[in-house]
Design a protein around this motif. Structure first.
Motif, PDB file in Angstrom:
ATOM      1  N   GLY A 289     -38.868  16.657   2.967  1.00  0.00           N
ATOM      2  CA  GLY A 289     -38.859  17.640   1.892  1.00  0.00           C
ATOM      3  C   GLY A 289     -37.873  17.300   0.798  1.00  0.00           C
ATOM      4  O   GLY A 289     -38.167  17.451  -0.391  1.00  0.00           O
ATOM      5  N   LEU A 290     -36.691  16.806   1.185  1.00  0.00           N
ATOM      6  CA  LEU A 290     -35.677  16.440   0.189  1.00  0.00           C
ATOM      7  C   LEU A 290     -36.138  15.257  -0.668  1.00  0.00           C
ATOM      8  O   LEU A 290     -35.868  15.215  -1.874  1.00  0.00           O
ATOM      9  N   ARG A 291     -36.816  14.290  -0.049  1.00  0.00           N
ATOM     10  CA  ARG A 291     -37.350  13.155  -0.826  1.00  0.00           C
ATOM     11  C   ARG A 291     -38.370  13.633  -1.848  1.00  0.00           C
ATOM     12  O   ARG A 291     -38.356  13.201  -3.008  1.00  0.00           O
ATOM     13  N   ILE A 292     -39.247  14.538  -1.418  1.00  0.00           N
ATOM     14  CA  ILE A 292     -40.245  15.078  -2.350  1.00  0.00           C
ATOM     15  C   ILE A 292     -39.553  15.878  -3.451  1.00  0.00           C
ATOM     16  O   ILE A 292     -39.902  15.768  -4.633  1.00  0.00           O
ATOM     17  N   THR A 293     -38.547  16.657  -3.073  1.00  0.00           N
ATOM     18  CA  THR A 293     -37.812  17.461  -4.053  1.00  0.00           C
ATOM     19  C   THR A 293     -37.147  16.580  -5.097  1.00  0.00           C
ATOM     20  O   THR A 293     -37.208  16.869  -6.304  1.00  0.00           O
ATOM     21  N   LEU A 294     -36.513  15.505  -4.664  1.00  0.00           N
ATOM     22  CA  LEU A 294     -35.846  14.615  -5.616  1.00  0.00           C
ATOM     23  C   LEU A 294     -36.853  13.948  -6.549  1.00  0.00           C
ATOM     24  O   LEU A 294     -36.599  13.813  -7.758  1.00  0.00           O
ATOM     25  N   SER A 295     -37.996  13.555  -6.005  1.00  0.00           N
ATOM     26  CA  SER A 295     -39.038  12.944  -6.842  1.00  0.00           C
ATOM     27  C   SER A 295     -39.585  13.939  -7.858  1.00  0.00           C
ATOM     28  O   SER A 295     -39.765  13.612  -9.037  1.00  0.00           O
ATOM     29  N   VAL A 296     -39.843  15.160  -7.410  1.00  0.00           N
ATOM     30  CA  VAL A 296     -40.350  16.190  -8.313  1.00  0.00           C
ATOM     31  C   VAL A 296     -39.305  16.520  -9.379  1.00  0.00           C
ATOM     32  O   VAL A 296     -39.627  16.680 -10.560  1.00  0.00           O
ATOM     33  N   ALA A 297     -38.037  16.609  -8.955  1.00  0.00           N
ATOM     34  CA  ALA A 297     -36.956  16.910  -9.902  1.00  0.00           C
ATOM     35  C   ALA A 297     -36.891  15.863 -11.001  1.00  0.00           C
ATOM     36  O   ALA A 297     -36.725  16.196 -12.188  1.00  0.00           O
TER      37      ALA A 297
END
Length: 365
Positions: A289-297
């Motif tokens: 989830g954190l990897r996806i969050t950083l990519s989306v950010a």
């Protein structure tokens, strides 16, 4: 490891040594050849990409040049068309087709941006040296120092975007992980919060920006401070946190019941159970989830910086597009590559951290 064991076992049999050495050498050669093959394929794909890009940009350039010449011929006659053709052939910037730049033009713009950064850095250093005494007196009197307000270099712009995305990511982490743990521990809370997540998760970054702008503008009313950075990182964090929230709740709720039973047998307290049993078991999903969050950010940052007028890559790209100078398109492509490379490096960073703290080691994807 296996080769070392084979060699040790073969030490007592002298007639096996030549065979073992030959096998070891063959394995090493295969490994080197495999690495060279992968490297060669990567280099070839890059060259193919650059070649297609060059041909595409040249075709678009010729098409727009032909259009400009035909237009001059139709509207002003043969003499004007010849003059337009000569001007384009001369390389004069005022009459060049404004289309997709070639790889060579993009490389030239990158070098120009780096040279520009060196000039601006020197100007900043000269300004700081010039104002050192004045600022020392102002600070002694309890006043604010005079700061450099000239234009930012491309490197400064990139650093501003990185600072903004990390601030937004940290905000997303601080909000999403605790809430995800809480609702993951309780089926009732998951049901109660499900509508909230499903409604706000797909909201556009533009809408999050407008919402944050309404709130921050009111909180800082009457304050002359530039709030662009605050608005940008809060908008980025709120827009990107949902993957971490959902994955954290899912990871916590799916912890093996045997682990929970062991925690009960050991009579662990709530916090001990969370930090010693639940979180370690949930780390793979949380980090996904954190990897996806950083990519989306990083993706939504560009649009939000443009809206907030924050001195980052989003505003840089928009200003170059609006500028319409001869090298503006090339600078936009430079920014595109920088955005992509930084996004890739951020993902690798998160994967490295995940592999450092989790039992499940993921290969780079």
């Amino acid at each position: 490891m296996g080769q070392e064991i084979i060699l040790k076992q073969g030490q007592n049999s002298s007639f096996l040594k030549p065979l073992l050495l030959k096998l070891t050498s063959r394995f090493q050669k295969k490994s080197v050849l495999s690495s060279l093959k992968k490297t060669g394929i990567t280099v070839l794909s890059i060259l193919l990409f650059l070649g297609l890009w060059h041909l595409g940009s040249k075709a678009l350039y010729n098409k727009e040049a032909s259009f400009k010449i035909e237009k001059a011929l139709t509207e002003r006659g043969q003499a004007a068309a010849d003059a337009e053709r000569d001007c384009i052939a001369s390389g004069e910037s005022s009459c060049q087709p404004n289309t997709l730049p070639s790889p060579a033009q993009v490389w030239s713009s990158l070098q120009s941006l780096i040279a520009d950064h060196k000039v601006i850095t020197a100007d900043k250093a000269a300004f700081s040296a010039k104002m050192a005494d004045v600022n020392a007196k102002l600070i002694a009197k309890g006043k604010d120092a005079i700061v450099y307000t000239g234009r930012a270099s491309f490197i400064d712009i990139v650093l501003t975007s990185i600072k903004t995305v990390f601030a937004g990511f940290l905000l997303a982490l601080l909000i999403a992980v605790p809430i995800g743990i809480i609702i993951g521990l309780s089926p009732s809370l998951r049901s109660a919060f499900n509508w909230f997540i499903q409604v706000f998760k797909p909201v556009s970054p533009v809408v999050w920006y407008l919402l944050v702008f309404m709130i921050v503008k009111t909180l800082y009313i009457g304050d002359s401070t530039d709030n662009a950075f605050v608005i940008s990182f809060i908008s980025v964090g709120l827009c990107a946190m949902w993957a971490t929230l959902v994955n954290t709740a899912m990871g916590v709720s799916s912890v093996d019941k045997d682990y929970i039973n062991v925690a009960k047998v050991l009579k662990l307290g709530t916090f001990q159970k969370v930090f010693k049993v639940i979180l370690p078991s949930s780390l793979p999903l949380i980090f996904t989830g954190l990897r996806i969050t950083l990519s989306v950010a990083w993706m939504v940052l560009i649009a939000i910086e443009l809206l907030a007028q924050s001195q980052g890559l989003g505003l840089f790209v928009w200003e170059e597009f609006q500028n319409g100078a001869n090298d503006s398109n090339a600078k936009i492509i430079v920014a595109m590559f920088v955005i992509g490379i930084i996004g890739f490096l951020l993902d690798r960073l998160m994967l490295t951290v995940q592999n450092g703290v989790s039992f499940n080691k993921n290969e780079a994807v």
